[in-house]
Structure formats: C-alpha cells, structure tokens
Design an enzyme around this catalytic site. Structure first.
Site, PDB file in Angstrom:
ATOM      1  N   LYS B  96      13.537   5.522   0.738  1.00 35.99           N
ATOM      2  CA  LYS B  96      12.227   5.366   0.126  1.00 35.99           C
ATOM      3  C   LYS B  96      11.861   6.734  -0.429  1.00 35.99           C
ATOM      4  O   LYS B  96      11.634   7.682   0.340  1.00 35.99           O
ATOM      5  CB  LYS B  96      11.183   4.905   1.142  1.00 35.99           C
ATOM      6  CG  LYS B  96       9.790   4.863   0.510  1.00 35.99           C
ATOM      7  CD  LYS B  96       8.666   4.608   1.481  1.00 35.99           C
ATOM      8  CE  LYS B  96       7.348   4.909   0.771  1.00 35.99           C
ATOM      9  NZ  LYS B  96       6.179   4.749   1.643  1.00 35.99           N
ATOM     10  N   GLY B 157      -3.091   5.520   3.126  1.00 32.35           N
ATOM     11  CA  GLY B 157      -3.985   5.668   4.272  1.00 32.35           C
ATOM     12  C   GLY B 157      -5.449   5.391   4.008  1.00 32.35           C
ATOM     13  O   GLY B 157      -6.269   5.493   4.920  1.00 32.35           O
ATOM     14  N   ALA B 183       1.224   1.105  -0.047  1.00 31.92           N
ATOM     15  CA  ALA B 183       0.067   1.984   0.175  1.00 31.92           C
ATOM     16  C   ALA B 183      -1.250   1.358  -0.263  1.00 31.92           C
ATOM     17  O   ALA B 183      -1.320   0.676  -1.287  1.00 31.92           O
ATOM     18  CB  ALA B 183       0.210   3.328  -0.532  1.00 31.92           C
ATOM     19  N   GLY B 184      -2.255   1.584   0.562  1.00 35.19           N
ATOM     20  CA  GLY B 184      -3.613   1.163   0.247  1.00 35.19           C
ATOM     21  C   GLY B 184      -4.061  -0.111   0.928  1.00 35.19           C
ATOM     22  O   GLY B 184      -5.255  -0.405   0.957  1.00 35.19           O
ATOM     23  N   ALA B 205       1.637   0.596   6.756  1.00 33.38           N
ATOM     24  CA  ALA B 205       1.759   1.206   8.079  1.00 33.38           C
ATOM     25  C   ALA B 205       0.377   1.391   8.698  1.00 33.38           C
ATOM     26  O   ALA B 205       0.033   0.734   9.681  1.00 33.38           O
ATOM     27  CB  ALA B 205       2.477   2.556   7.988  1.00 33.38           C
ATOM     28  N   THR B 206      -0.418   2.278   8.076  1.00 32.98           N
ATOM     29  CA  THR B 206      -1.702   2.666   8.658  1.00 32.98           C
ATOM     30  C   THR B 206      -2.576   1.475   9.021  1.00 32.98           C
ATOM     31  O   THR B 206      -3.198   1.459  10.085  1.00 32.98           O
ATOM     32  CB  THR B 206      -2.462   3.562   7.656  1.00 32.98           C
ATOM     33  OG1 THR B 206      -1.596   4.607   7.244  1.00 32.98           O
ATOM     34  CG2 THR B 206      -3.704   4.166   8.277  1.00 32.98           C
TER      35      THR B 206
END
Lengths: 66, 251
Positions: B96, B157, B183-184, B205-206
């Site tokens: 990645k 994040g 992301a987001g 993830a977050t």
C-alpha cells in the site's frame, strides 16, 4: 569501530557483519529487514555483508499501522 | 465465492480491507479483525525496537494476509526503500503506497506518489496507491500499472466520510482496476455509500480501532460494505422530483 544502528551509535568489533548487528539487537529470525546506508541487504547476504565504520544500519519490522 | 474482490488476479471473499493502527492492544485488535471478516490487513514498517510489534503473528494465526504500507514516507525515495524493506521482511510484493505531504492533512503528495508508483511497478511490486480523490490522478496511477487505486473519502483519521461523492463516481466510471475507498470513513453508512458509488472495496482503520466498541463497529462496517455492494449490484431507482405512488391508484 562505530555504526549507527536504528539511530543509536553502537560500538562494533572490526569485521562485524549485518548478522552481527542483528544478533546484537536480539532480532527475531523472520519478519525483519535491513538497510545499510540506504540500500536493502537481502537476507541471503546478512552473514557476508560487512558493516563499514560510520555506517547507518536500519533494522525494520512490521508493526500495527495503516 | 459468490462475488469476490479480485486484485492482481488474487481473490478475496471480503470487500473490507482493515488497518491495524490505533487499537488499544492486540486482543482488542484481534476481536475487531475477526468481526470485520477481513482477509487483507495493513501493517506499517518501523524500527525493530518500536512498539506495536506482534501483529504479524496475530495476522498469521487468523489467516489474514498482511499488506505492508509506506506510512510516514514524504518522498518517493523513502517510499521505495520502505517498500523494498517490507518485501524483504514479509516476503510479499504487495504494497500500500502512501506518500503524504504534511502532518496536518496527511494528504497524498501527487508528484512524489506518481514517481514512487512508477519505480515500484518497474521493480515488480503490486502497487496499491493511497491517492487523493482526483479522477485525473487516479487514471494516471492506473496507466502506470497500479493494481488498484485507493482514493480518500476525506483525510486520514478525520471520520468526515466521503466529501466529494461525485469525484469517487468519476474515478469508478473510468477505472478498469479496483477502486478501494481509503481513509475518511467514520461510520457504517460511509462504508455503504462508498460501495453504492461503485467502489470495489473499503479500507479503514481508525473508525473501528478508535470506536468505543471496536468489535461491534467492525461488525457494522462489514454489514455496511455488504449492504452497499448489494445495493450497487441491485441497481437503485432513479431519484424523482415528484411523488410516485407505490399503491394502486384505482380499485
């Protein structure tokens, strides 16, 4: 002689190889990679690659992230 | 598998790619990964003495493939070296690719990203680049030989969801490699929306690891991705200005 290992200066015996440095760090046998002065040293060459005086050695592994 | 995700010829039953960052400990992470149903999960490369180790053993035990990232890299040269170290350490050519511009936004640096992608593709890597939601850049990455493109919904994040859904649709409409929203994502409806817009998968993830109950949120994300995928395949009704009765008008 001296080398910077993961950012810390270390005293190494003359003739130290990449394998010597890994033993010093108590590195696990897998999941680890080494860069010597910004170039990857393949696993097969760890025993035979000498660390020159003043070299920068980076030893990396996978951690949680991303 | 019914409807597998295929990246570079490899099939995955789950369309949810997870990250491992941000979990309080490995046991919380394990429960979240299992609940998510993921088959592909990112890890970062750091100095041996850094904290957060032990994740490789966990992934191996769970039968989840590790996808190394180049997080923290600011230049193409740093990212290429990190990818090569990851290949050596993990024995995988998959990476990645992340090359970010600054700490405040963590937005991709498009110039460095293209440079790194080209070098890694030439070096035989299967490159999955984290990119901005720019349809032109996404196409350029694909033309360079990237195996997927991974546009952001919003900065890493932030949990702000998909700020420009039209751009994601534009990217999807012209891509012939999988588009993975990366992301987001803040909650399950964001993941569902990504799939409804035509993304092939979602990476997050977050939103899970920092949720109050990561395991439950992981299950929610899994359901969100599945619901969005089904809705995309089913074909939604067109939006109409005026009402359209769903009961018979006569009788």
């Amino acid at each position: 002689m001296k080398a910077k290992v993961n950012g810390l200066e270390r005293e190494l015996a003359d003739g130290a190889t990449v394998a010597t440095v890994l033993a010093l760090l108590d590195a696990p046998s897998r999941g680890v990679a080494v860069a010597l002065d910004g170039e990857v040293v393949p696993r097969a060459a760890w025993e035979t690659t000498f660390v020159p005086d003043g070299a920068a050695v980076e030893v990396l592994t996978a951690v949680q992230g991303g | 598998m019914d409807d597998p995700l295929v990246i570079a010829g490899r099939e995955f039953g789950s369309r949810l790619v997870m990250g491992t960052g941000g979990a309080a400990n490995l046991s919380v992470l394990e429960r979240a990964l299992v609940a998510s149903g993921t088959e592909l999960t990112t890890v970062a490369m750091r100095r041996l003495d850094a904290s957060g180790g032990g994740v490789l053993d966990l992934l191996e035990r769970l039968g989840i493939a590790a996808l190394p990232n180049t997080a923290g890299c600011r230049t193409a040269a740093e990212a290429v070296l990190t990818a090569r170290l990851a290949r050596e350490a993990l024995g995988t050519e998959w990476v990645k690719l992340e090359v970010v511009a600054d700490d405040q936004t963590l937005l991709p640096d498009p110039v460095e990203l293209l440079d790194a992608a080209e070098k890694l593709v030439d070096d035989g890597f299967v490159v999955l680049p984290y990119t901005s939601d720019d349809p032109v850049l996404a196409l350029r990455l694909e033309q360079l030989g990237c195996a997927a493109v991974m546009p952001l919904g919003s900065p890493i994040g932030t949990g702000l969801g998909i700020r420009n859904p039209h751009n994601i649709e534009l990217i999807v409409s012209r891509a012939s490699v999988p588009v993975i929203l990366d992301a987001g994502v803040g909650t399950a409806s964001d993941a569902a929306l990504a799939m409804e817009l035509g993304c092939s998968a979602v990476l997050l993830a977050t939103a899970v690891t920092r949720a109050q109950d990561p395991e439950r949120m992981a299950a929610a994300m899994r359901a969100g991705v599945e619901a969005g995928r089904l809705a995309r395949l089913a074909g939604r009704i067109p939006k109409r200005f005026w009402a359209h009765a769903s009961s018979p008008a006569v009788g």
